[in-house]
Design an enzyme around this catalytic site. Sequence first.
Site, mmCIF file in Angstrom:
data_model
loop_
_atom_site.group_PDB
_atom_site.id
_atom_site.type_symbol
_atom_site.label_atom_id
_atom_site.label_comp_id
_atom_site.label_asym_id
_atom_site.label_seq_id
_atom_site.Cartn_x
_atom_site.Cartn_y
_atom_site.Cartn_z
ATOM 1 N N SER A 237 40.718 64.778 13.252
ATOM 2 C CA SER A 237 39.197 64.883 13.515
ATOM 3 C C SER A 237 39.005 65.717 14.838
ATOM 4 O O SER A 237 37.742 66.300 14.932
ATOM 5 C CB SER A 237 38.551 63.484 13.693
ATOM 6 O OG SER A 237 39.135 62.744 14.524
ATOM 7 N N LYS B 271 35.332 65.190 23.659
ATOM 8 C CA LYS B 271 35.089 65.240 22.140
ATOM 9 C C LYS B 271 33.776 64.350 22.063
ATOM 10 O O LYS B 271 33.496 63.511 22.789
ATOM 11 C CB LYS B 271 36.206 64.231 21.555
ATOM 12 C CG LYS B 271 36.040 64.366 19.864
ATOM 13 C CD LYS B 271 37.389 63.567 19.326
ATOM 14 C CE LYS B 271 37.358 63.174 17.886
ATOM 15 N NZ LYS B 271 38.643 62.773 17.300
ATOM 16 N N SER C 6 44.779 62.603 14.758
ATOM 17 C CA SER C 6 43.459 63.598 14.964
ATOM 18 C C SER C 6 43.387 64.367 16.225
ATOM 19 O O SER C 6 42.499 65.103 16.406
ATOM 20 C CB SER C 6 42.188 62.494 15.293
ATOM 21 O OG SER C 6 41.824 61.983 13.869
#
Lengths: 468, 90
Positions: free
Chosen positions: A152, A77, A176
């Site tokens: 996210s 990420k 997330s």
Amino acid sequence: MDFSKFTLIQIRDGIANKQFKSEDVVKFFIQKCKDNQNLNAMIEVYDDVLEKAQAVDKKIASGQKVGVLAGVPIAIKDNILYAGKKMGCASKLMQGYVAPYSATVVEKLLAEDAIIFGRTNMDEFAMGGSCEKTCYGACHNALNFEYVSGGSSGGSAVAVAAGLVPCALGTDTAGSIRQPASFNGVVGLKPTYGTVSRFGLVAFASSLDQCCPIAKTVEDCELVTKVISGKDPHDSTTIQNDLRCVQKSRYRLGVCKQVLEILKDSQCKDEFYALLEKLNEKFDIVQVDLPHMVNSLACYYILAPAEAASNLARFDGVKYANRPEGCTDLESVYVKSRSEGFGKEVKRRIMLGNFVLSSGFYDAYYNKAKRVQRLIKQEFKDAFKNCDAIVMPTTLGTAFKIGAKNTNPVEMYREDIFTVPANIAGLPAISVPYAEKSSLPLGVQFYCDECGDALMFEIAKQFEGGVK
Amino acid sequence: MEQIEHLEFLSKLKFSGEDREKFESEFKDIVAFVDEIKNLNLSGDLDKDEPIGLDELREDVPMQSMEREKVLSNAPKQKDGCYVTPLVVE
């Protein structure tokens, strides 16, 4: 060979057994990323991946000992540091930043000869549940282009689901990892707080953040979690979680009555009840009571912004990345850099954090939320006296259309209702796909007691192998 | 709203024009949402503060920290091994 259909372990074994090379695998995924750029899941494929793959191939060919992830590409990420590579937190403010060191999770993957493949899209500073609040533009659902990826860690989930990479790391502060995994039909988890080091991750809410993998199977996730976990001298909150469990012939699952109450008006009610029927064949089902679990969400929206307000104070236009022109004094450096650099959601949470911490409000909000958090923890502890895991949906429904929840922040916040209790209570929870509705996937979660991560993997594997 | 101005000061942020109006109305909704915690009735032992345990600190041994060059590598402005900002002291 179409490696997008392979699990991480199949790829790993194929490389180790010399059925194919890491170079073949990496070339395949580079092409796959090029062909699927419109999904907006991968922000960057690092330029040295082929070189790294060839180096692993050489090691294998010469008979040298290699790590348990040798030659397997894994994406990270955009809030995880990899020395010498760009990292942007999907924020305008951080564009141009180059990591001066690597996160412990990256070091651990590299030590097992994994190929760190590239970085994935996310909501800015991991604040959001749809991966629409990103300076790179929204990430699209892997199964339907019109729908959100979830967030996210949306880019990580879509990259795995669309076969752009066999595994990707995400971070989970309120769901997330698990929510986007659920929205895209893949597996994702958060471990017991402290299991995985946070060193080298950009902090959002330090007491809630955990980093973990998203992959196609529970077994893949388990392997990568084992690799990245462990006590880290750089993170004093890490614990030694041995990730082993005593196996039983039949496990007992708890169903929380407050969850069933919330589900009454939800889109996935019928699917979840049908699932409980099926679970009954393989597991014993008992009811558990978690009266304050429903308060986890409001609790989270006090504690997380409070920590974020502190953590994001470091982005001041002095130490990192961008400073706008025309700053006349130090105060204007701070205010202009932050006001022009941060997106709306990030600003909202910083303001909320400073509100709940400010004089006159601290006791009523922050302090009270810490007490509610202890109460929730205690209720889970009591519930686990009577069951091995608690089962609940990951989300209230399937992925929603891009733009559908952008006008009302509170409505977007409610997305986390079934995922956030795990962060508030510090517990491990895994999301596994179990059904489809209108051709979009639904995920179910298994929560376990503190340090019950191994048990969680075991139960999830049994579920994956026989109940779906 | 005076309170928003105070929060802007604490947050080192500035809202302007339309953004400000929108922010104010959304902020009200969010505060109303977290008021659930403020209004919750709690009783018993949990209604006390609990300090964070710090019993597992490492030995206080000096360790190598990051080199100055690396620390400064992402600064928007730097000179002679220092961060550059507008004049702070007259």
